[in-house]
Structures are given as structure tokens and as C-alpha cells.
Design a protein around this motif. Structure first.
Motif, PDB file in Angstrom:
ATOM      1  N   ILE A 120      -0.619  40.295 -25.778  1.00  9.84           N
ATOM      2  CA  ILE A 120      -0.086  41.423 -26.535  1.00  9.84           C
ATOM      3  C   ILE A 120       0.933  40.880 -27.530  1.00  9.84           C
ATOM      4  O   ILE A 120       1.952  40.310 -27.137  1.00  9.84           O
ATOM      5  CB  ILE A 120       0.582  42.468 -25.622  1.00  9.84           C
ATOM      6  CG1 ILE A 120      -0.434  43.051 -24.636  1.00  9.84           C
ATOM      7  CG2 ILE A 120       1.208  43.583 -26.456  1.00  9.84           C
ATOM      8  CD1 ILE A 120       0.178  43.991 -23.611  1.00  9.84           C
ATOM      9  N   TYR A 121       0.643  41.041 -28.813  1.00  9.16           N
ATOM     10  CA  TYR A 121       1.548  40.589 -29.870  1.00  9.16           C
ATOM     11  C   TYR A 121       2.127  41.819 -30.549  1.00  9.16           C
ATOM     12  O   TYR A 121       1.413  42.586 -31.201  1.00  9.16           O
ATOM     13  CB  TYR A 121       0.799  39.711 -30.881  1.00  9.16           C
ATOM     14  CG  TYR A 121       1.691  39.112 -31.944  1.00  9.16           C
ATOM     15  CD1 TYR A 121       2.638  38.145 -31.622  1.00  9.16           C
ATOM     16  CD2 TYR A 121       1.578  39.516 -33.273  1.00  9.16           C
ATOM     17  CE1 TYR A 121       3.448  37.589 -32.599  1.00  9.16           C
ATOM     18  CE2 TYR A 121       2.379  38.959 -34.264  1.00  9.16           C
ATOM     19  CZ  TYR A 121       3.324  38.005 -33.913  1.00  9.16           C
ATOM     20  OH  TYR A 121       4.139  37.457 -34.884  1.00  9.16           O
ATOM     21  N   LEU A 122       3.418  42.007 -30.393  1.00  8.83           N
ATOM     22  CA  LEU A 122       4.067  43.223 -30.885  1.00  8.83           C
ATOM     23  C   LEU A 122       4.326  43.106 -32.393  1.00  8.83           C
ATOM     24  O   LEU A 122       5.046  42.211 -32.839  1.00  8.83           O
ATOM     25  CB  LEU A 122       5.380  43.441 -30.133  1.00  8.83           C
ATOM     26  CG  LEU A 122       5.948  44.858 -30.128  1.00  8.83           C
ATOM     27  CD1 LEU A 122       4.949  45.830 -29.479  1.00  8.83           C
ATOM     28  CD2 LEU A 122       7.262  44.906 -29.369  1.00  8.83           C
ATOM     29  N   LEU A 123       3.738  44.007 -33.152  1.00  6.01           N
ATOM     30  CA  LEU A 123       3.890  43.988 -34.607  1.00  6.01           C
ATOM     31  C   LEU A 123       5.163  44.692 -35.057  1.00  6.01           C
ATOM     32  O   LEU A 123       5.803  44.273 -36.024  1.00  6.01           O
ATOM     33  CB  LEU A 123       2.675  44.641 -35.269  1.00  6.01           C
ATOM     34  CG  LEU A 123       1.349  43.908 -35.049  1.00  6.01           C
ATOM     35  CD1 LEU A 123       0.181  44.744 -35.575  1.00  6.01           C
ATOM     36  CD2 LEU A 123       1.365  42.545 -35.724  1.00  6.01           C
ATOM     37  N   LYS A 124       5.530  45.779 -34.366  1.00  4.18           N
ATOM     38  CA  LYS A 124       6.761  46.512 -34.647  1.00  4.18           C
ATOM     39  C   LYS A 124       7.205  47.211 -33.373  1.00  4.18           C
ATOM     40  O   LYS A 124       6.432  47.358 -32.433  1.00  4.18           O
ATOM     41  CB  LYS A 124       6.554  47.545 -35.760  1.00  4.18           C
ATOM     42  CG  LYS A 124       6.381  46.966 -37.157  1.00  4.18           C
ATOM     43  CD  LYS A 124       6.276  48.076 -38.191  1.00  4.18           C
ATOM     44  CE  LYS A 124       6.106  47.496 -39.590  1.00  4.18           C
ATOM     45  NZ  LYS A 124       5.987  48.580 -40.616  1.00  4.18           N
ATOM     46  N   GLY A 125       8.458  47.664 -33.377  1.00  2.00           N
ATOM     47  CA  GLY A 125       8.936  48.481 -32.266  1.00  2.00           C
ATOM     48  C   GLY A 125       9.393  47.677 -31.069  1.00  2.00           C
ATOM     49  O   GLY A 125       9.735  46.492 -31.177  1.00  2.00           O
ATOM     50  N   HIS A 126       9.376  48.340 -29.909  1.00  2.00           N
ATOM     51  CA  HIS A 126       9.909  47.762 -28.680  1.00  2.00           C
ATOM     52  C   HIS A 126       8.976  48.073 -27.513  1.00  2.00           C
ATOM     53  O   HIS A 126       8.379  49.151 -27.460  1.00  2.00           O
ATOM     54  CB  HIS A 126      11.301  48.328 -28.381  1.00  2.00           C
ATOM     55  CG  HIS A 126      11.915  47.798 -27.124  1.00  2.00           C
ATOM     56  ND1 HIS A 126      12.542  46.581 -27.065  1.00  2.00           N
ATOM     57  CD2 HIS A 126      11.983  48.328 -25.865  1.00  2.00           C
ATOM     58  CE1 HIS A 126      12.987  46.375 -25.843  1.00  2.00           C
ATOM     59  NE2 HIS A 126      12.646  47.410 -25.084  1.00  2.00           N
ATOM     60  N   MET A 127       8.843  47.120 -26.621  1.00  2.00           N
ATOM     61  CA  MET A 127       8.028  47.295 -25.425  1.00  2.00           C
ATOM     62  C   MET A 127       8.755  46.701 -24.230  1.00  2.00           C
ATOM     63  O   MET A 127       9.364  45.628 -24.324  1.00  2.00           O
ATOM     64  CB  MET A 127       6.659  46.621 -25.584  1.00  2.00           C
ATOM     65  CG  MET A 127       5.805  46.606 -24.313  1.00  2.00           C
ATOM     66  SD  MET A 127       4.216  45.720 -24.515  1.00  2.00           S
ATOM     67  CE  MET A 127       3.316  46.883 -25.541  1.00  2.00           C
ATOM     68  N   THR A 128       8.706  47.409 -23.108  1.00  2.00           N
ATOM     69  CA  THR A 128       9.193  46.882 -21.837  1.00  2.00           C
ATOM     70  C   THR A 128       7.988  46.566 -20.966  1.00  2.00           C
ATOM     71  O   THR A 128       7.065  47.376 -20.859  1.00  2.00           O
ATOM     72  CB  THR A 128      10.091  47.902 -21.120  1.00  2.00           C
ATOM     73  OG1 THR A 128      11.225  48.194 -21.937  1.00  2.00           O
ATOM     74  CG2 THR A 128      10.577  47.354 -19.782  1.00  2.00           C
ATOM     75  N   ALA A 129       7.985  45.387 -20.368  1.00  3.40           N
ATOM     76  CA  ALA A 129       6.885  44.989 -19.492  1.00  3.40           C
ATOM     77  C   ALA A 129       7.453  44.489 -18.178  1.00  3.40           C
ATOM     78  O   ALA A 129       8.478  43.808 -18.151  1.00  3.40           O
ATOM     79  CB  ALA A 129       6.033  43.904 -20.148  1.00  3.40           C
ATOM     80  N   VAL A 130       6.785  44.837 -17.090  1.00  3.75           N
ATOM     81  CA  VAL A 130       7.091  44.283 -15.776  1.00  3.75           C
ATOM     82  C   VAL A 130       5.868  43.489 -15.340  1.00  3.75           C
ATOM     83  O   VAL A 130       4.772  44.039 -15.220  1.00  3.75           O
ATOM     84  CB  VAL A 130       7.405  45.379 -14.747  1.00  3.75           C
ATOM     85  CG1 VAL A 130       7.680  44.757 -13.373  1.00  3.75           C
ATOM     86  CG2 VAL A 130       8.599  46.212 -15.192  1.00  3.75           C
ATOM     87  N   VAL A 131       6.047  42.186 -15.144  1.00  2.00           N
ATOM     88  CA  VAL A 131       4.949  41.301 -14.773  1.00  2.00           C
ATOM     89  C   VAL A 131       5.377  40.481 -13.566  1.00  2.00           C
ATOM     90  O   VAL A 131       6.360  39.743 -13.628  1.00  2.00           O
ATOM     91  CB  VAL A 131       4.560  40.355 -15.933  1.00  2.00           C
ATOM     92  CG1 VAL A 131       3.337  39.511 -15.541  1.00  2.00           C
ATOM     93  CG2 VAL A 131       4.284  41.135 -17.205  1.00  2.00           C
ATOM     94  N   GLN A 132       4.650  40.643 -12.463  1.00  2.00           N
ATOM     95  CA  GLN A 132       4.942  39.880 -11.256  1.00  2.00           C
ATOM     96  C   GLN A 132       6.419  39.966 -10.866  1.00  2.00           C
ATOM     97  O   GLN A 132       7.064  38.960 -10.559  1.00  2.00           O
ATOM     98  CB  GLN A 132       4.538  38.413 -11.432  1.00  2.00           C
ATOM     99  CG  GLN A 132       3.054  38.191 -11.657  1.00  2.00           C
ATOM    100  CD  GLN A 132       2.197  38.466 -10.436  1.00  2.00           C
ATOM    101  OE1 GLN A 132       1.839  39.587 -10.168  1.00  2.00           O
ATOM    102  NE2 GLN A 132       1.885  37.425  -9.696  1.00  2.00           N
ATOM    103  N   ALA A 133       6.955  41.166 -10.902  1.00  5.62           N
ATOM    104  CA  ALA A 133       8.320  41.470 -10.453  1.00  5.62           C
ATOM    105  C   ALA A 133       9.392  41.105 -11.470  1.00  5.62           C
ATOM    106  O   ALA A 133      10.570  41.377 -11.245  1.00  5.62           O
ATOM    107  CB  ALA A 133       8.644  40.786  -9.124  1.00  5.62           C
ATOM    108  N   ASP A 134       9.028  40.522 -12.619  1.00  6.20           N
ATOM    109  CA  ASP A 134      10.009  40.188 -13.654  1.00  6.20           C
ATOM    110  C   ASP A 134       9.886  41.172 -14.818  1.00  6.20           C
ATOM    111  O   ASP A 134       8.785  41.564 -15.203  1.00  6.20           O
ATOM    112  CB  ASP A 134       9.798  38.769 -14.168  1.00  6.20           C
ATOM    113  CG  ASP A 134      10.128  37.724 -13.113  1.00  6.20           C
ATOM    114  OD1 ASP A 134      11.102  37.923 -12.363  1.00  6.20           O
ATOM    115  OD2 ASP A 134       9.397  36.720 -13.031  1.00  6.20           O
TER     116      ASP A 134
END
Length: 298
Positions: free
Chosen positions: A61-75
Motif C-alpha cells: 500500500i503506497y499512500l498518495l495523500k492523506g493519513h492511514m493507521t495500520a495495525v500489523v502483527q500487534a504493531d
């Protein structure tokens, strides 16, 4: 009866997972549109929050604009414009964007495809989050991502050949600069707890219409309620009841567009008993209300 499985063999669990729907004879699923659609469980999901899930393919996932929160393997990772998120095959993960139609490039590559180059793929781990400044420092990485986007959107005759060539360059660059080989992806304790969470997620998908509780979920795993709550929140970034409500709400959303039943009856059929919680979850997932969806305003 409680689940049983080997603690370090998560991939051997008899459970369902999403598969890659490859795009236009390409070796990957590729999208560069706003509001990119995910295949989650049986849903074509394009909301703000993608609930916790897993799959046997690698996702970029390559973010072009804005903000994203991700939780991956507890992080937890906070992504901004130009950041690259890599979700390795089998990783539990969820994502949440701050605004509807947040633009990002999404690439999904099956294990089968990648295993052609790396037979011991289960031991290969790509860096989960590459920040924008590191993307720019890595030779050609940013240019290759944008080239994939431009080639795909232009779709000139035979573009699949050029796209695949750039894709292989992209994967080689990540392999060379942002990957490592490991003897084991997880220790026995981590593997056991991940297996538990994956198992209960699949069980929930099959039984979400039933009156599920924390005690019934913990009982399926043969562990205490307190321990279950702790490890579920650790590996998913949300409570079990939040996840359960999200799954029920997603199913209601699909039915909302095809059924004439009232929202109240649809809630009842999907195990949703608290209207305020349902509305809050619906807005978190889709950024709107069920009434507006039914009216065709989105």
C-alpha cells in the motif's frame, strides 16, 4: 469443542482466507484509484476501516495523500503521504484512513507467484513500513511505483509486458534493500497466540449471527476470558466485541442494498442489538449512515 492446532504452524490451520483477484491478465491485483476496494471475507469492501483479517498473499500500500493507521502483527503504524506499507503473507492486519476516498496504490501478489522466485517464501520477510524519506533514498523505488501507476492507467497496447517488467524491478528493489531471511517467523508463544486469534476470527465469521460473547469465544480456545481479551487486542488493535460488531455491520451493509427489510429487522438478523453501537460502527466503517446508503446517496 475448542480449536486444536500446532502452535507454530499457523498456515496449516483448516481456515478460509482471501485470494488474489488478478487484474486484466496481470500477475497481481493492482489499483490506483481513490477508495480502493478490498476483498474482505465475502465482501467487496471500500469503507474507511478495513477490519482485522489475513491472507496468503503479500500486499503493498503506497499512500498518495492523506493519513492511514495500520495495525500489523500487534504493531501500530501511522502512515502519511509517500509512505509504503508492506503486509507480509499471513500477517494479521487492519487499516483505517482518516477521510473517504483517500488515494493510495494497492498491489496484491499471491504466494504462488512469489514462490516461483523464492521457494522458501515463509522465511522471507519484507520491512513492514518504509517511510517516505526512505522510499526516496532507495534507488528507483519511488519511480518504479509511479511507473506502475502510469503504465496501468495509460494501458497502451501490450502494457501488461511493460507493467510486469517494472513490477519485477519493484520486487527486486524491495528484496535487495528492504527484506531479510529468518530461521523462523515467530517463536512458539507468538505462533500459538496468532493461531488462536486467526482461529477465532474464522469461527466468528461462521457464527456471527449467533449470540456470541467474550466467554463463548474464549471457551472455543480453551483459555480464560481475561487472557483472550488481552491477546485479541494485542494482535488486532481492537477488542473482540468491536471486531464482532464490525463483521455483523459489514454483512448488514451488503444486505441493506438488496433487501427491503427494515434496518431494525436487518440488525436483528445479524445479531446487532445495540442501535447506538451499530450506528457508530457503521460510520467508522463507511463514513455515512445506513439510511443514506439505502437512499442511494453514496
Amino acid at each position: 469443542m475448542p480449536f486444536s492446532y500446532h502452535p507454530t504452524e499457523i498456515s496449516s490451520l483448516p481456515i478460509k482466507h482471501e485470494t488474489v483477484e488478478e487484474t486484466d491478465h496481470l500477475p497481481v491485483f493492482f489499483s490506483s484509484s481513490c477508495g480502493t476496494k478490498y476483498n474482505i471475507w465475502k465482501h467487496n469492501f471500500d469503507g474507511l476501516t478495513v477490519p482485522i483479517h489475513w491472507h496468503e498473499y503479500i500486499e503493498f500500500i503506497y499512500l498518495l495523500k492523506g493519513h492511514m493507521t495500520a495495525v500489523v502483527q500487534a504493531d501500530t503504524y501511522e502512515l502519511n503521504e509517500g509512505d509504503l506499507l508492506i503486509i507480509n503473507s499471513g500477517d494479521l492486519h487492519m487499516t483505517r484512513v482518516s477521510r473517504p476516498h483517500t488515494p493510495y496504490i494497492l498491489i496484491q501478489l499471491s504466494d504462488k507467484r512469489l514462490r516461483e522466485f523464492f521457494p522458501e517464501l515463509e522465511l522471507l520477510h519484507f520491512t513492514t513500513c518504509i517511510k517516505a524519506e526512505e522510499v526516496l533514498r532507495t534507488p528507483q523505488l519511488h519511480n518504479l511505483i509511479i511507473a506502475l501507476k502510469d503504465i496501468f492507467e495509460e494501458r497502451s497496447d501490450g502494457y501488461q509486458l511493460l507493467f510486469t517488467a517494472r513490477l519485477h524491478e519493484f520486487l527486486y528493489t524491495l528484496y535487495k534493500y528492504h527484506s531479510c531471511w529468518a530461521v523462523s517467523r515467530t517463536d512458539s508463544t507468538t505462533g500459538r497466540d496468532l493461531g488462536r486469534i486467526i482461529g477465532i476470527i474464522e469461527w466468528t465469521k461462521e457464527n456471527f449471527r449467533q449470540p456470541l460473547t467474550l466467554d463463548s469465544a474464549a471457551g472455543q480456545l480453551g483459555i480464560s476470558r481475561e487472557y483472550f481479551c488481552r491477546i485479541f487486542k494485542k494482535y488486532t488493535g481492537q477488542t473482540y466485541l468491536e471486531y464482532l460488531c464490525a463483521i455483523r455491520t459489514m454483512n448488514l451493509y451488503d444486505e441493506l442494498k438488496t433487501s427491503d427489510l427494515s434496518i431494525t429487522l436487518l440488525m436483528e438478523q445479524n445479531g446487532l442489538t445495540n442501535y447506538k453501537t451499530f450506528i457508530r460502527t457503521f460510520k467508522e466503517l463507511y463514513g455515512t449512515t445506513p439510511q443514506k446508503v439505502r437512499q442511494g446517496n453514496i
